[in-house]
Write a protein that holds these residues in place. Structure first.
Motif, PDB file in Angstrom:
ATOM      1  N   ALA A 136      54.733 -28.839 -20.999  1.00 41.42           N
ATOM      2  CA  ALA A 136      53.489 -29.117 -21.699  1.00 41.42           C
ATOM      3  C   ALA A 136      53.507 -30.478 -22.377  1.00 41.42           C
ATOM      4  O   ALA A 136      52.474 -31.143 -22.488  1.00 41.42           O
ATOM      5  N   SER A 137      54.674 -30.926 -22.831  1.00 41.14           N
ATOM      6  CA  SER A 137      54.770 -32.198 -23.543  1.00 41.14           C
ATOM      7  C   SER A 137      55.303 -33.335 -22.680  1.00 41.14           C
ATOM      8  O   SER A 137      55.191 -34.503 -23.036  1.00 41.14           O
ATOM      9  N   SER A 138      55.873 -33.000 -21.536  1.00 41.36           N
ATOM     10  CA  SER A 138      56.403 -34.017 -20.628  1.00 41.36           C
ATOM     11  C   SER A 138      55.991 -33.676 -19.200  1.00 41.36           C
ATOM     12  O   SER A 138      56.795 -33.189 -18.397  1.00 41.36           O
ATOM     13  N   PRO A 139      54.717 -33.912 -18.868  1.00 43.26           N
ATOM     14  CA  PRO A 139      54.217 -33.501 -17.557  1.00 43.26           C
ATOM     15  C   PRO A 139      54.844 -34.281 -16.409  1.00 43.26           C
ATOM     16  O   PRO A 139      55.186 -35.453 -16.546  1.00 43.26           O
ATOM     17  N   ASP A 140      54.999 -33.608 -15.297  1.00 40.56           N
ATOM     18  CA  ASP A 140      55.478 -34.227 -14.063  1.00 40.56           C
ATOM     19  C   ASP A 140      54.835 -33.462 -12.917  1.00 40.56           C
ATOM     20  O   ASP A 140      55.068 -32.254 -12.756  1.00 40.56           O
ATOM     21  N   PHE A 141      54.006 -34.139 -12.148  1.00 41.19           N
ATOM     22  CA  PHE A 141      53.193 -33.448 -11.155  1.00 41.19           C
ATOM     23  C   PHE A 141      53.855 -33.469  -9.783  1.00 41.19           C
ATOM     24  O   PHE A 141      54.392 -34.480  -9.341  1.00 41.19           O
TER      25      PHE A 141
END
Length: 414
Positions: A136-141
């Protein structure tokens, strides 16, 4: 005084323009000699403009709050703890990739794992999905997926999705606009964590076309507990469908054009909603075909909206080229609304929300990046701001670095 202030605003506009051009060039994978020379020239112009702005600031006796509002258009809300100030545009942040021409963007937690995933439409009428495999605080798609969860093409060009729990069964359903102004509905017959969309339905619940190219957004504008729809048409009008049914059995009334004081801002508007000024009601921001962003502050109330005249590219936002399609969401889980937008050629533009303290007028530090890519920054505690940036080591890969800086300070990143 007015001439000096006009000069200040003119220089500020050029400063933002050159900074944006430089960032785009720095992001190039294998820049040739001419590109490197161009970057150097732009950096010299940026440094010169910064010096001129600083000198003019002193002559004009601009305090911190005035400077903050000049760059970020802080709203005069006495109850807000912070004023919105978006950071520099980042293209395809968090491992996103181009998703086809005329992308749109919606951030939702489609798999109920506590972080925000990204849905997009495109010119062909398909849906593109990026699962957030980070946090939630460090997105990576993850890798792009086309028409996941049993979705299908809308059958015409231009899919423009919005998602919400329209039937109040605990999962997210999908509604999409399309070229001819119809609304395409996909009910989620799966679950909150394992979505599965049913067959497409055209104009359900009393919806009807109001003109070419619909761009819907679910929003409870009258605070009655069910989802209404704000959409638009190609010519620029905003079209509103009030839900006169219920949270579990929607029924939409006849279309209203430009309600609540809204006005035309340009062709192909794409509305999105969020409480940007922290006063408890929903404001509206819209993209248009020329790539700018238009903000309508809700000066009414949570149940009786009234929108002020539009402001173009407020809060330090910038023109992204063509066909901006913004959505507001707390992408980095720091408690404020960031902005992400699709655009004409398929990339995603991310603007992190770097708030200005309303009491002191202090903003996030000014970044001076030399041969570095600024990735993102956010507030870590009351007096510090975290900045992450990437530096290319010779011919090798970009290496990540982190640093904390005080509000209102300047950082030189190399």
């Amino acid at each position: 005084m007015n001439r000096k202030l006009d000069r200040f605003n003119h220089l500020l506009s050029r400063f933002k323009k050159y900074r944006r051009k430089k960032e785009r060039l720095v992001r190039m994978a294998n820049p040739d000699h001419s590109v490197k020379k161009r970057i150097q020239w732009l950096q010299k112009q940026i440094d010169l403009l910064f010096l001129q702005l600083t000198q003019l600031q002193t002559r004009l006796k601009l305090g911190a709050i005035v400077v903050a509002t000049a760059t970020c258009l802080a709203l005069p809300n006495q109850n807000a703890q912070a004023a919105v100030c978006f950071g520099t545009e980042q293209i395809n942040a968090f491992s996103l990739t181009d998703a086809g021409d005329l992308t749109s963007s919606r951030m939702v937690d489609i798999d109920n794992d506590g972080d925000l995933d990204l849905f997009s439409g495109d010119q062909t009428g398909n849906f593109k999905f990026f699962e957030n495999t980070g946090s939630a605080s460090s997105p990576d798609f993850g890798t792009i997926q086309t028409n996941p969860f049993s979705l299908t093409t809308v059958g015409t060009p231009f899919s423009i999705p919005t998602l919400a729990d329209l039937d109040n069964d605990g999962d997210l359903d999908l509604l999409s606009g399309e070229q001819f102004g119809n609304f395409k509905y996909f009910e989620n017959t799966g679950t909150a964590s394992s979505p599965d969309f049913g067959l497409v339905q055209t104009n359900p619940f009393g919806l009807a076309t109001a003109g070419l190219v619909s761009a819907p957004s679910f929003v409870d504008l009258d605070n009655d507990g069910d989802y209404d729809i704000m959409s638009s048409i190609y010519t620029g009008a905003f079209t509103y469908f009030e839900n006169t049914g219920s949270a579990s059995s929607p029924a939409f009334a006849a279309v209203q054009s430009n309600p609540f004081g809204l006005s035309v801002v340009g062709p192909v508007p794409t509305p999105s909603f969020g409480d940007l000024d922290g006063d408890g009601d929903l404001d509206m921001i819209s993209g248009v075909n020329d790539g700018n962003f238009h903000f309508f502050e809700n000066t009414g109330s949570v149940s009786s909206p009234a929108f002020a005249a539009s402001q173009s590219n407020p809060f330090n936002l910038t023109d992204i080229g063509d066909n901006s399609t913004p959505t507001l969401a707390d992408i980095d889980n720091d408690g404020d609304l960031d902005l992400i937008s699709g655009e004409k050629y398929g990339s995603f533009s991310f603007f992190p929300n770097n708030e200005v303290d309303a009491a002191t007028g202090m903003s996030a530090p000014t970044i001076h990046a030399t041969n570095a890519m600024v990735d993102w920054g956010d507030v870590t505690h009351a007096s510090k701001f975290r900045v992450r940036w990437w530096v290319k080591q010779g011919g090798g890969p970009y290496m990540g670095r982190n640093k904390k800086a005080s509000f209102g300070s300047h950082m030189w990143l190399t």
